[in-house]
Design an enzyme around this catalytic site. Structure first.
Site, PDB file in Angstrom:
ATOM      1  N   GLU A  61     -26.891  -9.029 -19.732  1.00 31.45           N
ATOM      2  CA  GLU A  61     -25.565  -8.455 -19.463  1.00 31.45           C
ATOM      3  C   GLU A  61     -24.938  -7.986 -20.765  1.00 31.45           C
ATOM      4  O   GLU A  61     -25.411  -8.345 -21.855  1.00 31.45           O
ATOM      5  CB  GLU A  61     -24.666  -9.496 -18.766  1.00 31.45           C
ATOM      6  CG  GLU A  61     -25.077  -9.730 -17.314  1.00 31.45           C
ATOM      7  CD  GLU A  61     -24.210 -10.735 -16.577  1.00 31.45           C
ATOM      8  OE1 GLU A  61     -23.276 -11.277 -17.175  1.00 31.45           O
ATOM      9  OE2 GLU A  61     -24.481 -10.964 -15.393  1.00 31.45           O
ATOM     10  N   HIS A  65     -12.923  -5.792 -15.041  1.00 30.19           N
ATOM     11  CA  HIS A  65     -14.350  -5.490 -14.885  1.00 30.19           C
ATOM     12  C   HIS A  65     -14.472  -3.988 -14.679  1.00 30.19           C
ATOM     13  O   HIS A  65     -13.739  -3.409 -13.871  1.00 30.19           O
ATOM     14  CB  HIS A  65     -14.917  -6.250 -13.681  1.00 30.19           C
ATOM     15  CG  HIS A  65     -16.404  -6.371 -13.726  1.00 30.19           C
ATOM     16  ND1 HIS A  65     -17.226  -5.278 -13.570  1.00 30.19           N
ATOM     17  CD2 HIS A  65     -17.223  -7.428 -13.914  1.00 30.19           C
ATOM     18  CE1 HIS A  65     -18.490  -5.676 -13.663  1.00 30.19           C
ATOM     19  NE2 HIS A  65     -18.513  -6.981 -13.885  1.00 30.19           N
ATOM     20  N   ARG A  78     -17.392  -5.661 -22.418  1.00 27.40           N
ATOM     21  CA  ARG A  78     -16.712  -5.241 -21.197  1.00 27.40           C
ATOM     22  C   ARG A  78     -15.380  -4.528 -21.452  1.00 27.40           C
ATOM     23  O   ARG A  78     -15.016  -3.606 -20.739  1.00 27.40           O
ATOM     24  CB  ARG A  78     -16.458  -6.502 -20.367  1.00 27.40           C
ATOM     25  CG  ARG A  78     -16.356  -6.262 -18.923  1.00 27.40           C
ATOM     26  CD  ARG A  78     -16.347  -7.568 -18.193  1.00 27.40           C
ATOM     27  NE  ARG A  78     -17.675  -8.008 -17.851  1.00 27.40           N
ATOM     28  CZ  ARG A  78     -17.927  -9.110 -17.167  1.00 27.40           C
ATOM     29  NH1 ARG A  78     -16.933  -9.884 -16.783  1.00 27.40           N
ATOM     30  NH2 ARG A  78     -19.151  -9.444 -16.866  1.00 27.40           N
ATOM     31  N   HIS A 130     -10.237  -8.953 -13.347  1.00 31.45           N
ATOM     32  CA  HIS A 130     -11.395  -9.792 -13.049  1.00 31.45           C
ATOM     33  C   HIS A 130     -11.249 -11.231 -13.529  1.00 31.45           C
ATOM     34  O   HIS A 130     -11.585 -12.161 -12.810  1.00 31.45           O
ATOM     35  CB  HIS A 130     -12.608  -9.141 -13.714  1.00 31.45           C
ATOM     36  CG  HIS A 130     -13.915  -9.816 -13.453  1.00 31.45           C
ATOM     37  ND1 HIS A 130     -14.456  -9.929 -12.192  1.00 31.45           N
ATOM     38  CD2 HIS A 130     -14.810 -10.406 -14.300  1.00 31.45           C
ATOM     39  CE1 HIS A 130     -15.624 -10.552 -12.261  1.00 31.45           C
ATOM     40  NE2 HIS A 130     -15.856 -10.870 -13.526  1.00 31.45           N
ATOM     41  N   ARG A 167     -13.775 -12.451 -22.984  1.00 29.62           N
ATOM     42  CA  ARG A 167     -14.859 -13.344 -22.555  1.00 29.62           C
ATOM     43  C   ARG A 167     -16.201 -12.608 -22.518  1.00 29.62           C
ATOM     44  O   ARG A 167     -16.314 -11.508 -21.987  1.00 29.62           O
ATOM     45  CB  ARG A 167     -14.558 -13.876 -21.159  1.00 29.62           C
ATOM     46  CG  ARG A 167     -15.654 -14.751 -20.584  1.00 29.62           C
ATOM     47  CD  ARG A 167     -15.311 -15.152 -19.179  1.00 29.62           C
ATOM     48  NE  ARG A 167     -15.283 -14.001 -18.310  1.00 29.62           N
ATOM     49  CZ  ARG A 167     -16.157 -13.776 -17.318  1.00 29.62           C
ATOM     50  NH1 ARG A 167     -17.119 -14.641 -17.087  1.00 29.62           N
ATOM     51  NH2 ARG A 167     -16.062 -12.714 -16.567  1.00 29.62           N
TER      52      ARG A 167
END
Ligand code: FAD
Ligand code: SIN
Length: 539
Positions: A115, A234, A280, A341, A376
């Site tokens: 990811e 997200h 992200r 998110h 995060r």
């Protein structure tokens, strides 16, 4: 009103709450309360997986470095180390509790996904239904344990805290949504595991339970709250207006998915060297910028070049969702938009989940342990929830907190007046207004003017909610709304106070990161504890 006593009171039945309950049951009785059905939680919708160093070529230092890099200078290194170093043990423990993860049969080991922001493959998963599998396994274990009792449709409303000789939490006031009653749940140890707050935004990947209750309850009792400006959006929620948001996992980009504009440009190349696997925050801002520039309602995720059978095997849930929406993934691209998110901030805790109030702990998304900093790293949160859930119980047990009994006056300190009905439309109107306001004015890209206007509007909303509560209205969705307004105010307050852009917080007036002044957590705290503001209570 009834009184239910246990050694441990756990609030929430996601991965954090269930872990706490399982661990606590070794040391005493456990009451676990949960707002809706027991499986309904952010955990249940997690797709990507759980980050852990399991590949022999991987190492803790690399996972730590990736986490610190994503966190943009605000991670607490001790929290990062504790979490990362427990990774392999957490996976082992979840497997012992019955969770089944996808195997790499060729190598006779767990299949590891990739990811954004991770420099190696290290994501343990159960296809694209990891959260559901973890939730299933833990619930099964909890049901088997005779010392744990689950109360469904039981919503925590306010913490029971007494001041002398020092602030001490003795449990919680609970709203029973089935019988429309309030009860006292007393305990030597209270653990908040209430999850996130995505519902304060119009578009969110979070289910309806995510209304920031734990943060609001702790704040009302004077517990310091940290880093609320760092809301993670997200980049790839399935675009289908009017429908509940469905996530298209970042793991899809990990396996080769490419973000494209409507006319086919792979735009991430213009934003970051890691392209679609950039952190992200960068991907979400890029998507937002492309949509705004072109006036498009969405961008697209292209998986047409990935062999379809392989894709369907790895992502059966996502494949089915696309099929249900008449998409043929060998021909069609997936329409996606960003959605709120994850909350990186929350109740400030120490390394053992302890808060500023004795007897009160926080674990999972509700907490700010210092792991995530300003952003995060993907798939670090389920790991964090298990690690800090276990550590909270361990700390409480070591201190013998669960064996202490509550003083009689904790129950007499609250008086409840009869409830009265309130038109549903008033609450839903306030909720809709709040969610749109937060989306439009406190979203991915912020400005001081929009934040100030949001603050003003929130003050009006808060007044309306306070009026209803003081007038004695009692109902679950009103308690939800009160919490949503309060946490929204905290997000705005933190966002206004940080005069720089860092990680997930991007503000037009201060586009640069200012390490000299702002390399620190944003902490908000009420000067005075609020006495439980129950409907018509009179202290
Ligand atoms: P939750 O799982 O949200 O549980 C909170 C519980 O508290 C619920 O049972 C709720 O009903 C209860 N509750 C709330 N308020 C009250 C109240 N007032 N009274 C009583 N009960 C209450 N993270 C990863 O690490 N990997 C992933 O792949 C991943 N994918 C994700 C995909 C989606 C769609 C979403 C939404 C999140 C994802 N995350 C992922 C984030 C991760 O799932 C969550 O951060 C984590 O599961 C939170 O666990 P939790 O136990 O803290 O909270
Ligand atoms: C995802 O699967 O994209 C979500 C992973 C996460 O939020 O950690």
């Amino acid at each position: 009103m009834a009184v239910f006593h246990s050694n441990f009171l756990v609030i929430g039945s996601g991965v954090a709450g269930l872990t706490c309950a399982l661990k606590a049951a070794d040391y005493g009785t456990v009451n676990l309360v949960t707002k809706k059905e027991e499986f309904e939680s952010n955990t249940n919708y997690a797709q990507g997986g759980i980050a852990a160093v399991l590949d022999p070529l991987d190492c803790f230092e690399s996972h730590i470095e990736d986490t610190l890099k994503a966190g943009a200078g605000l991670c607490h290194e001790d929290a990062v180390r504790v979490t990362v170093e427990h990774g392999p043990k957490v996976i082992e423990e979840l497997r012992q509790w019955g969770a089944v993860f996808t195997q790499d049969h060729g190598r006779d080991s767990l299949e590891l996904g990739r990811e954004g922001g991770h420099s190696r493959r290290r994501i343990v998963h159960a296809k694209d239904l990891t959260g559901k599998e973890v939730e299933r396994a833990l619930l099964e274990q909890v049901h088997r344990h005779e010392k744990t009792r689950i109360f469904r449709h039981a919503m925590a409303v306010d913490l029971l805290v007494l001041d002398s000789p020092e602030p001490r939490c003795w449990g919680c006031i609970i709203w029973d949504d089935t019988w429309d009653e309030l009860h006292f749940f007393t305990a030597g140890v209270t653990i908040l595991a209430t999850g996130g707050l995505g519902q304060i935004y119009l578009h969110t990947t979070n289910p309806s339970i995510a209304t920031g209750d734990g943060v609001a309850m702790a704040y009302r009792q004077g517990v310091p709250i940290a880093n609320m400006e760092f809301i993670q959006f997200h980049p790839t929620a399935f675009f289908c207006p009017g429908e509940r948001t469905f996530l298209i996992s970042e793991a899809v980009r990990g396996e080769g998915g490419i973000l494209r504009t409507g006319d086919g440009e792979a735009f991430m190349e213009r934003y970051h060297e890691l392209k679609d696997l950039a952190p992200r925050d960068i991907v979400a801002r890029a998507v937002d910028a492309e949509m705004k520039k072109r006036g498009d309602s969405n961008v697209f995720l292209d998986v047409r070049h990935i062999p379809q059978q392989e894709f369907a095997k790895r992502f059966p849930n996502i494949t089915q969702h696309c099929r249900d929406h008449h998409l043929d993934l060998s021909r069609d691209m997936i329409p996606v938009v960003p959605a709120a998110h994850y909350s990186c901030g929350g109740i400030l805790t120490g390394l053992w989940g302890e808060t500023a109030i004795k007897g009160l702990f926080a674990a999972g998304e509700v907490a700010c342990t210092g792991l995530h900093g300003a952003n995060r790293l993907a798939s670090n949160s389920i790991l964090e929830a298990v690690v800090f859930g276990k550590r909270s119980v361990e700390f409480a047990r070591r201190e013998g907190l669960h064996e202490q009994s509550y003083p009689d006056n904790i129950i007499r300190s609250v008086r409840v007046q009869p409830k009265r009905d309130l038109e549903r439309v008033r609450i839903s109107h306030c909720q809709d207004e709040l969610r749109r306001l937060m989306w439009d004015y406190v979203g991915i890209v912020r400005s001081e003017d929009r934040l100030n206007r949001a603050r003003e509007r929130l003050t009006t909303l808060r007044q309306e909610v306070t009026d209803y509560i003081e007038a004695g209205y009692t109902r679950g969705d009103l308690f939800d709304l009160r919490n949503m307004v309060e946490v929204a105010e905290l997000v705005v307050a933190c966002a206004l106070s940080r005069k720089e852009s860092r990680g997930l917080h991007y503000i037009l007036e201060y586009p640069n990161t200012d390490d000299e002044h702002w390399k620190k957590d944003t902490i908000v705290k009420r000067d005075q504890r609020e006495t439980p503001l129950l409907p018509g209570t009179d202290q």
